[in-house]
Design a protein around this motif. Structure first.
Motif, PDB file in Angstrom:
ATOM      1  N   ARG A 462      -8.944  -2.383   4.093  1.00 16.47           N
ATOM      2  CA  ARG A 462      -9.173  -1.142   3.388  1.00 16.47           C
ATOM      3  C   ARG A 462      -7.998  -0.179   3.581  1.00 16.47           C
ATOM      4  O   ARG A 462      -7.486   0.422   2.647  1.00 16.47           O
ATOM      5  N   LEU A 463      -7.635  -0.115   4.843  1.00 18.68           N
ATOM      6  CA  LEU A 463      -6.524   0.783   5.155  1.00 18.68           C
ATOM      7  C   LEU A 463      -5.266   0.376   4.424  1.00 18.68           C
ATOM      8  O   LEU A 463      -4.530   1.225   3.898  1.00 18.68           O
ATOM      9  N   GLY A 464      -5.072  -0.928   4.425  1.00 15.05           N
ATOM     10  CA  GLY A 464      -3.889  -1.454   3.737  1.00 15.05           C
ATOM     11  C   GLY A 464      -3.879  -1.033   2.286  1.00 15.05           C
ATOM     12  O   GLY A 464      -2.863  -0.571   1.756  1.00 15.05           O
ATOM     13  N   LEU A 465      -5.045  -1.166   1.671  1.00 12.50           N
ATOM     14  CA  LEU A 465      -5.148  -0.791   0.260  1.00 12.50           C
ATOM     15  C   LEU A 465      -4.853   0.683   0.065  1.00 12.50           C
ATOM     16  O   LEU A 465      -4.096   1.071  -0.820  1.00 12.50           O
ATOM     17  N   GLU A 466      -5.463   1.445   0.965  1.00 12.79           N
ATOM     18  CA  GLU A 466      -5.258   2.880   0.867  1.00 12.79           C
ATOM     19  C   GLU A 466      -3.791   3.224   0.985  1.00 12.79           C
ATOM     20  O   GLU A 466      -3.255   4.031   0.244  1.00 12.79           O
ATOM     21  N   ARG A 467      -3.185   2.545   1.935  1.00 10.81           N
ATOM     22  CA  ARG A 467      -1.776   2.801   2.190  1.00 10.81           C
ATOM     23  C   ARG A 467      -0.934   2.454   0.970  1.00 10.81           C
ATOM     24  O   ARG A 467      -0.041   3.199   0.585  1.00 10.81           O
ATOM     25  N   LYS A 468      -1.288   1.310   0.404  1.00 12.31           N
ATOM     26  CA  LYS A 468      -0.535   0.867  -0.762  1.00 12.31           C
ATOM     27  C   LYS A 468      -0.629   1.910  -1.882  1.00 12.31           C
ATOM     28  O   LYS A 468       0.373   2.267  -2.524  1.00 12.31           O
ATOM     29  N   ALA A 469      -1.859   2.361  -2.077  1.00 11.72           N
ATOM     30  CA  ALA A 469      -2.072   3.358  -3.126  1.00 11.72           C
ATOM     31  C   ALA A 469      -1.223   4.586  -2.851  1.00 11.72           C
ATOM     32  O   ALA A 469      -0.552   5.120  -3.740  1.00 11.72           O
ATOM     33  N   PHE A 470      -1.239   4.941  -1.599  1.00 12.10           N
ATOM     34  CA  PHE A 470      -0.460   6.122  -1.219  1.00 12.10           C
ATOM     35  C   PHE A 470       1.030   5.889  -1.463  1.00 12.10           C
ATOM     36  O   PHE A 470       1.741   6.761  -1.969  1.00 12.10           O
ATOM     37  N   GLU A 471       1.457   4.698  -1.088  1.00 13.84           N
ATOM     38  CA  GLU A 471       2.882   4.344  -1.286  1.00 13.84           C
ATOM     39  C   GLU A 471       3.254   4.472  -2.745  1.00 13.84           C
ATOM     40  O   GLU A 471       4.306   4.999  -3.094  1.00 13.84           O
ATOM     41  N   GLU A 472       2.350   3.986  -3.554  1.00 11.56           N
ATOM     42  CA  GLU A 472       2.612   4.052  -4.985  1.00 11.56           C
ATOM     43  C   GLU A 472       2.751   5.488  -5.455  1.00 11.56           C
ATOM     44  O   GLU A 472       3.664   5.845  -6.185  1.00 11.56           O
ATOM     45  N   GLU A 473       1.846   6.257  -4.948  1.00 12.65           N
ATOM     46  CA  GLU A 473       1.859   7.660  -5.318  1.00 12.65           C
ATOM     47  C   GLU A 473       3.181   8.302  -4.921  1.00 12.65           C
ATOM     48  O   GLU A 473       3.827   8.986  -5.707  1.00 12.65           O
ATOM     49  N   ARG A 474       3.538   7.975  -3.700  1.00 11.59           N
ATOM     50  CA  ARG A 474       4.769   8.553  -3.172  1.00 11.59           C
ATOM     51  C   ARG A 474       5.965   8.089  -3.981  1.00 11.59           C
ATOM     52  O   ARG A 474       6.863   8.865  -4.298  1.00 11.59           O
ATOM     53  N   ALA A 475       5.945   6.839  -4.329  1.00  4.96           N
ATOM     54  CA  ALA A 475       7.065   6.280  -5.090  1.00  4.96           C
ATOM     55  C   ALA A 475       7.204   6.999  -6.416  1.00  4.96           C
ATOM     56  O   ALA A 475       8.306   7.358  -6.832  1.00  4.96           O
ATOM     57  N   SER A 476       6.077   7.204  -7.045  1.00  2.00           N
ATOM     58  CA  SER A 476       6.143   7.878  -8.348  1.00  2.00           C
ATOM     59  C   SER A 476       6.685   9.279  -8.181  1.00  2.00           C
ATOM     60  O   SER A 476       7.522   9.739  -8.957  1.00  2.00           O
ATOM     61  N   TRP A 477       6.245   9.880  -7.119  1.00  2.00           N
ATOM     62  CA  TRP A 477       6.734  11.245  -6.867  1.00  2.00           C
ATOM     63  C   TRP A 477       8.234  11.266  -6.645  1.00  2.00           C
ATOM     64  O   TRP A 477       8.948  12.083  -7.171  1.00  2.00           O
TER      65      TRP A 477
END
Lengths: 618, 460
Positions: A462-477
């Motif tokens: 779960r954490l991994g997924l969350e992290r990935k999502a966050f990474e994506e968000e950050r990348a877009s930013w």
């Protein structure tokens, strides 16, 4: 005037009245004295008037008085006081009626006169005050005039002084200029003189040289000679050929040819370099274009949906252009034909991109306002901590499980062996029972642990997924940030300029700087960009193997602290080794041919031990 | 870093052969040729008089030894030790001698610059070049050894003659628009010749190989002008150091100035690293004292050890007040050198004698300043990599690379005052020259240490 009057203080007005009275008195003509006296007579209080009157007419001179009055009155045009005489000799009778009429008329006249006098007096008063005021004004103006005159004189004086100063300065400047001119002239004259003398001396010197040359060289100096054991071959193996008169011309031509060949080669080399540069730049441009297209393609739908014709068509145009341009043949075309297309399309796309990025930026700023970012950062830290904790726990659990399994296995094997033997021996059933109980207990525990582990792994996923999502968000930013940051047009032109000015060096740093944030970005976000950057750095002309050099250099500058390594603790007991280490770290870039390895071991005997300075760099 | 033992030397005459295998050094009238790796004497030649100048031929087969006082040149062969050659200029005298790039001709300049005699080792022929100009740098060979440019003075006018080295034929002859030509130098690609005027006038002229004037550059008038000139190894830049304390860099496309490097005495930009040499308070390391006892004993007598400290900006450097009423004032850029990869430029301003400025040519800005405790005598770049060796006439040699810099005490009995230095071709050793000694300094490379100790260098 009326206003002025009201303003005047009572003192002044009373004074002015006095003056008025005075003036009225003084201005009265002597001929009117009588009338005044007549007027005064109307004031019953004045005693002297009575006395005067009594003095004028007494009992004795009634007749004379009457006649006098009559005369006077007639001269003033009044009817005679006397009745009209009937005869010449007859004494004229005093006509009472006429007297009374006259009196009345006189009184009326007197009243009129009084009125007129009053008017005149008030007018006089008015005029007096006017006069006064005017006088005041006059005085004031006079004062003003005086002060302004004085001021003017002062100013004139100052002006005069300044002019004087100015004149002096001008004079000084002129003098200085003259001086400068003089000095320049002096310098020039000296220079010419010097040059002249120099030339003269040089000529003399040349003459001397010539003479010396003749003396020294033409004396058949036996000493000027070369002793040589035997002549050696030429370095190129050819036989030595010396020019003769016949071949000289051909030699000269050959030399000329060679020279022009060299020059031509140089120019060709330069042209090649420039062409390469151009090609690289084109490539970069193309890459950028592609990247833009790839960036824009996800929202290509949006404008079309919105029926935004202009952008949509532009994009499709751009795509067509790209398709055309990507053909290899296009690169061989001269710049003029391709340039316009390429730059135009890129400019268009850039505009779209810019607007899009601006839009995104607005959105981001909105999000920022909501305080989303702050929360995110905190939660991320928490996430990391949490995951760390969980991972640690999982690790511990795993270890525990492992040891337990080991124990269990040991036990099982032990059990097996034991039990068989025990069974065979029919020995201690009780113990077996107990073991079985323990076994089941262990199984239970194991199951529990398994469950726990599963839950933990789930949590980790779960954490991994969350992290990935966050990474994506950050990348877009980050991408937005980056796109915001760069202005391709501007940079492009700058690059052009730089390249052309000195083809070897370039602002590689800026490029690496730009590429840095991209490296952090996950690959799936924009598949075009990482490729592009890598090519960018590679494509820089005339920089063979510079990329690693750059890296090392940047490393050096950024992590100057890494030099710290050079500190060697004084506890180190082998200075020789220390020295080697030191040198090794310092000059890690040095390259030494391997062929010298052997030689080194041979000669190292002669080397003395190093005495290397330790260098404590902060 | 290892040091060889100390050998005798005279006249700072110590040169590596062009192939890097041999090392020639002079002791009075003897010429000693050693193997670079073993340092064993391979040949010993005895000349007629004290040697004043030595030079290896380009192929490394011959060495010429000039004895200016005697007006003689002796040439020795490495392959045939018994071979000898002696050139006597007789009463004409001798002031300079050099090899032609083919290594088979010797150019001797007679006294008063009467002429240049070209002696051939292959044939009996001798040729003369008249009217050479007595100036700072009057002869320049192209890097490929094909052409020679020579500054001449005829009828009070400066000329440049371009000769073809293979047969000494005059290729081009043109007059230059200089008042009093001071030097000429070919670009490394051999296609452009830089000509600069005397210091009284700031003038740099650039001529093509075929004698066309490509460009003329003048930065300012009246005050003293060019002091030093250097081409970048890539031929892209021409750095001109002048008496106004600035280095101007011209580009090879338009021959216009790209940038101007001033040498201010105060450095306030925090991006610039200033390494300051500082005396180290003597720490008594027991290990060091115990291990090489003679060194330690010598260390007591020798001056204090030094180290580099990174000074925090703003830093003000020590400046020298120039004496106004003397000729050749100590101002301006006295020395400048590009690194072999053209990425860095090292300069020395004579009014700030203790400092070496290192400029980043890619970013065209100041990169590093090294401030030494004593005036910098000379510096030289490693021929293989951006690494600068500096000497100040003291007992230390200083090395700088982009990774950092280090000060190394030269070991030895007594004081070894490094007056000059020269790099070996492959950049792994360095000859340090003092007034009457020299020694080699070996710079260890990583793999060498790795193989020697069986482990790679520590990189943490």
């Amino acid at each position: 005037m009326g206003e002025w009057m009201t303003v005047t203080d009572p003192d002044l007005s009373s004074e002015s009245k006095n003056i008025c009275q005075y003036t009225s008195e003084t201005k009265m003509s002597p001929s009117s004295l009588y009338s005044q006296q007549v007027l005064c007579s109307s004031i019953p209080l004045s005693k002297n008037v009575h006395s005067f009157f009594s003095a004028f007419c007494t009992e004795e001179n009634i007749e004379q008085s009457v006649s006098y009055l009559d005369q006077e009155l007639t001269t003033f045009g009044f009817p005679s006081l006397y009745e009209e005489s009937k005869g010449k000799d007859t004494k004229r009778e005093l006509n009472i009626v006429a007297v009374l009429n006259c009196m009345n008329e006189l009184l009326v006249l007197q009243r009129k006169n009084l009125l007129a006098q009053e008017n005149v007096e008030t007018q006089n008063l008015k005029l007096g005050s006017d006069m006064d005021h005017l006088q005041n004004c006059y005085a004031k103006l006079k004062e003003q005039l005086e002060t302004s005159r004085r001021e003017m004189i002062g100013l004139q004086e100052r002006d005069r002084q300044l002019q004087c100063k100015n004149r002096n300065l001008h004079q000084l400047l002129k003098n200085e200029k003259d001086e400068v001119q003089k000095l320049q002239n002096i310098i020039a004259s000296r220079a010419t003189q010097y040059n002249h003398d120099m030339k003269r001396k040089e000529r003399e010197y040349n003459k001397l040289k010539e003479r010396l040359h003749q003396l020294v060289m033409n004396k058949k100096d036996k000493k000027i000679a070369m002793e040589v054991l035997n002549y050696v071959g030429r370095a190129d193996g050819k036989r030595g050929s010396w020019r003769t008169g016949k071949t000289e011309a051909s030699f000269f031509l050959r030399n000329e040819d060679e020279m022009y060949k060299i020059l031509l080669n140089d120019y060709e080399y330069r042209q090649k370099q420039i062409l390469m540069e151009n090609a690289e730049l084109k490539k970069v441009l193309q890459q950028m274009k592609k990247e833009m297209i790839s960036l824009l393609s996800p929202q290509k739908q949006k404008p079309r949906e919105r029926a935004d014709d202009s952008t949509g068509t532009v994009i499709s145009d751009a795509e067509e252009d790209a398709g055309e341009l990507s053909r290899e043949s296009m690169w061989d075309l001269s710049c003029e034909t391709v340039r316009e297309q390429l730059t135009n399309s890129i400019r268009k796309q850039w505009r779209i991109l810019k607007s899009h990025v601006e839009k995104l930026d607005n959105q981001v700023s909105k999000v920022h306002l909501e305080g989303f970012n702050d929360e995110d950062v905190i939660s991320r830290q928490d996430h990391e901590q949490e995951t760390e904790k969980l991972e640690l726990e999982i690790q511990q659990c795993k270890e525990m499980i492992k040891t337990q399994q080991q124990l269990l296995q040991q036990l099982a094997t032990a059990c097996d062996d034991d039990t068989t033997s025990l069974l065979r021996d029919c020995y201690l059933l009780e113990e077996k029972e107990r073991l079985k109980e323990e076994w089941s207990l262990f199984r239970e525990q194991k199951k529990n642990f398994e469950k726990e582990r599963r839950s933990f792994t789930e949590a980790a996923i779960r954490l991994g997924l969350e992290r990935k999502a966050f990474e994506e968000e950050r990348a877009s930013w980050l991408k937005q940030q980056f796109l915001n940051m760069t202005t391709f047009d501007h940079q492009n032109s700058e690059n052009m300029k730089l390249f052309s000015a000195f083809s070897g060096s370039s602002d590689r740093d800026s490029l690496t700087m730009h590429s840095r944030p991209r490296q952090k970005k996950p690959q799936n976000m924009s598949n075009g960009s990482p490729v592009c950057t890598s090519k960018l750095t590679k494509s820089l002309p005339a920089s063979p193997s510079t990329s690693d050099f750059c890296q090392t250099r940047s490393c050096a500058s950024e992590h100057s602290s890494s030099v710290n390594v050079l500190n060697i603790t004084p506890e180190e007991t082998k200075p020789n080794q220390v020295g080697r280490e030191c040198a090794n770290q310092k000059w890690s870039m040095a390259s030494r041919p391997e062929s010298q390895e052997g030689c080194y071991s041979g000669c190292s005997l002669t080397y003395t031990n190093s005495h290397v300075e330790k260098d404590d760099l902060p | 870093m290892n040091f060889s033992e100390v050998f005798k030397l005279s006249g700072l005459l110590c040169k590596f052969s062009p192939d890097g295998k041999y090392l020639a050094s002079c002791v009075q009238y003897r010429l000693v040729v050693r193997d670079v790796h073993t340092l064993q004497i391979l040949h010993l030649y005895t000349c007629l008089d004290q040697i004043q100048h030595i030079e290896w031929s380009a192929d490394g087969l011959f060495i010429l030894c000039a004895m200016y006082k005697r007006g003689q040149v002796q040439v020795w062969s490495l392959e045939q030790p018994e071979w000898h050659c002696r050139i006597d200029e007789g009463s004409a005298g001798l002031v300079a001698s050099c090899w032609s790039p083919d290594g088979r001709h010797i150019l001797n300049t007679t006294e008063f610059h009467l002429r240049i005699t070209v002696w051939s080792l292959c044939t009996k022929s001798v040729s003369y070049i008249k009217y050479p100009k007595a100036c700072q740098q009057g002869v320049s060979f192209t890097r490929d050894g094909r052409y020679m440019a020579l500054a001449e003075r005829r009828d009070c006018q400066d000329h440049v003659s371009v000769f073809v080295c293979s047969d000494w034929q005059l290729l081009r002859h043109f007059d230059t628009e200089t008042q009093d030509l001071a030097g000429i130098e070919w670009a490394p690609n051999g296609c452009v010749l830089a000509v600069w005027d005397t210091c009284l006038e700031y003038k740099v002229l650039l001529y093509s190989l075929d004698g066309r004037l490509l460009s003329a550059y003048c930065a300012y008038e009246w005050s003293l002008g060019v002091k030093s000139v250097a081409w970048s190894p890539s031929s892209q830049f021409l750095a001109i150091g002048s008496y106004d304390g600035k280095v101007r860099i011209l580009n090879h496309v338009t021959w216009k100035m790209i940038t101007e490097f001033g040498h201010p005495a105060t450095i306030s930009n925090p991006k610039i690293v200033v390494y300051k040499e500082a005396e180290k308070t003597p720490r008594l390391a027991p290990g060091r004292l115990a291990f090489p006892p003679p060194r330690a004993a010598a260390g007591v007598a020798s001056p204090a050890e030094t180290k580099y400290e990174i000074a925090s900006v703003p830093v003000s450097l020590q400046t020298l007040k120039p004496v106004a009423d003397r000729a050749n004032p100590k101002i301006g850029i006295g020395a400048l050198a590009f690194s072999p990869d053209s990425y860095f430029l090292a300069t020395r301003s004579d009014s700030v004698p203790n400092a070496v400025w290192i400029w980043d040519i890619q970013k065209l800005r100041l990169f590093v300043v090294l401030e030494q405790l004593s005036p910098v005598r000379s510096f030289q770049w490693d021929p293989q990599q951006p690494r600068l060796a500096i000497c100040t006439g003291g007992g230390k040699v200083y090395l700088w690379s982009p990774a950092g810099c280090v000060s190394v005490q030269v070991p030895g009995e007594g004081d070894f005052q490094v007056l000059s230095l020269c790099w070996h071709l492959n950049g792994d050793s360095l000859a340090l020259l003092s007034k009457d000694h020299f020694c080699l300094c070996f710079l260890e490379t990583e793999d060498r240490v790795g193989t020697a100790f069986g482990r790679p260098g520590d990189h943490t």
